[in-house]
Design a protein around this motif. Structure first.
Motif, PDB file in Angstrom:
ATOM      1  N   THR A 140      43.141  42.603  42.040  1.00 53.37           N
ATOM      2  CA  THR A 140      43.922  42.785  43.493  1.00 53.37           C
ATOM      3  C   THR A 140      45.444  42.463  43.373  1.00 53.37           C
ATOM      4  N   LYS A 141      46.035  42.489  44.095  1.00 53.52           N
ATOM      5  CA  LYS A 141      47.433  42.053  44.018  1.00 53.52           C
ATOM      6  C   LYS A 141      47.643  40.492  43.769  1.00 53.52           C
ATOM      7  N   ASP A 142      46.511  39.677  43.722  1.00 49.52           N
ATOM      8  CA  ASP A 142      46.567  38.402  43.610  1.00 49.52           C
ATOM      9  C   ASP A 142      45.966  38.011  42.178  1.00 49.52           C
ATOM     10  N   GLU A 177      36.645  49.977  42.433  1.00 49.15           N
ATOM     11  CA  GLU A 177      37.560  48.986  43.148  1.00 49.15           C
ATOM     12  C   GLU A 177      37.058  47.813  43.193  1.00 49.15           C
ATOM     13  N   TYR A 188      45.278  45.046  37.267  1.00 48.98           N
ATOM     14  CA  TYR A 188      45.227  44.272  38.455  1.00 48.98           C
ATOM     15  C   TYR A 188      43.896  44.568  38.924  1.00 48.98           C
ATOM     16  N   GLU A 227      37.572  43.162  48.143  1.00 47.86           N
ATOM     17  CA  GLU A 227      38.346  41.809  48.632  1.00 47.86           C
ATOM     18  C   GLU A 227      37.704  40.628  48.967  1.00 47.86           C
ATOM     19  N   ALA A 275      37.411  38.910  45.890  1.00 46.25           N
ATOM     20  CA  ALA A 275      38.665  38.236  45.379  1.00 46.25           C
ATOM     21  C   ALA A 275      38.520  36.912  46.232  1.00 46.25           C
TER      22      ALA A 275
END
Length: 271
Positions: free
Chosen positions: A9-11, A134, A7, A137, A140
């Motif tokens: 991100t979660k999306d 990481e 992953y 976001e 992303a």
């Protein structure tokens, strides 16, 4: 079966299945944009069947019932990049962007075979899966917004789906069940898709079908299997997943219990 997911991100994820096949009956809560790196997928819906292979890109809308069967191919795993286009993200996008077409949503799978713009967008994510730090976001958000803009550029009608945030309304239960009985969904999800609570779904079902959902679903799946064996001459191994069963031996057991012969025996007799 070995299933590996990485992953960003979660999306955004990189998904890989190493075994012979993986089958699931799904109803996605988000729109799913998928790019095939290797392997093959068969997607079976009530009225359509799709096959996807290396290089293909497709968008499957949320709240669509589907049986998905993933196969490795040519010694390579079934490997995909998957991007979730969530309702939350899309609402933010359309707050600042007017949909191009005010048309009723066309709930279908959109296919974009080897489209260079989409492929470039999704391929650019690959190196990030090997980075230890990481994934920001903010990056992303940029990548997902890029994908949405490309989808709208190459298929303007997609706005009717992406900008539709309605929940399912109450629909004809008999018609819905007759078209979707082969999908292994929980009764809660079937109720949601027909615009009913679980208790209302069970009450309406018994009133209309004069039996329980579980018994009716099993009988309908066995009837469809019988048809495929006798009329289409398909092997039990070819059909048990597609008609809604998870296990071949369980399918053979309850088939024999209903019809008095095993699927293999019926297939031999039908010739």
């Amino acid at each position: 079966m070995e299933h590996i997911s990485k992953y960003l991100t979660k999306d955004i994820k990189l998904s890989s299945y190493e075994d012979k096949l993986f089958k699931s009956d799904l109803m996605f809560d988000d729109h799913m944009l998928v790019w095939f790196i290797s392997g093959e997928t068969k997607i079976i819906q009530a009225e359509s069947t799709f096959s996807f292979k290396t290089g293909d890109i497709f968008l499957i809308p949320r709240n669509e019932l589907a049986t998905i069967i993933n196969y490795p191919k040519n010694g390579l795993p079934h490997k995909t990049v998957v991007m979730h286009l969530s309702t939350e993200r899309l609402k933010k996008f359309y707050e600042k962007t007017e949909p191009k077409k005010k048309t009723p949503p066309l709930q279908k799978i959109y296919r974009f075979s080897n489209h260079p713009l989409l492929e470039s967008c999704l391929a650019s994510l690959i190196p990030y899966f090997d980075v230890k730090s990481e994934f920001p976001e903010s990056l992303a958000n940029l990548k997902i917004e890029e994908a949405i803009n490309i989808l709208r550029l190459i298929e303007p009608s997609v706005d009717s789906v992406l900008a539709n945030f309605d929940v399912p309304g109450k629909i004809d239960l008999i018609d819905f069940m007759q078209r979707n009985f082969m999908f292994n969904m929980s009764l809660e999800k079937l109720g949601y898709l027909t615009g009913r609570s679980l208790s209302t779904f069970n009450r309406d079902f018994k009133k209309l079908f004069h039996t329980t959902p579980q018994k009716w679903l099993t009988d309908k799946r066995l009837e469809l299997a019988y048809y495929h064996l006798v009329e289409k001459k398909k092997k039990p191994t070819e059909i048990y997943l597609e008609v809604g069963f998870e296990d071949l031996s369980h399918f053979s057991f309850i088939f024999k219990k209903k019809y008095g012969v095993s699927p293999n025996q019926l297939l031999i007799k039908s010739y």
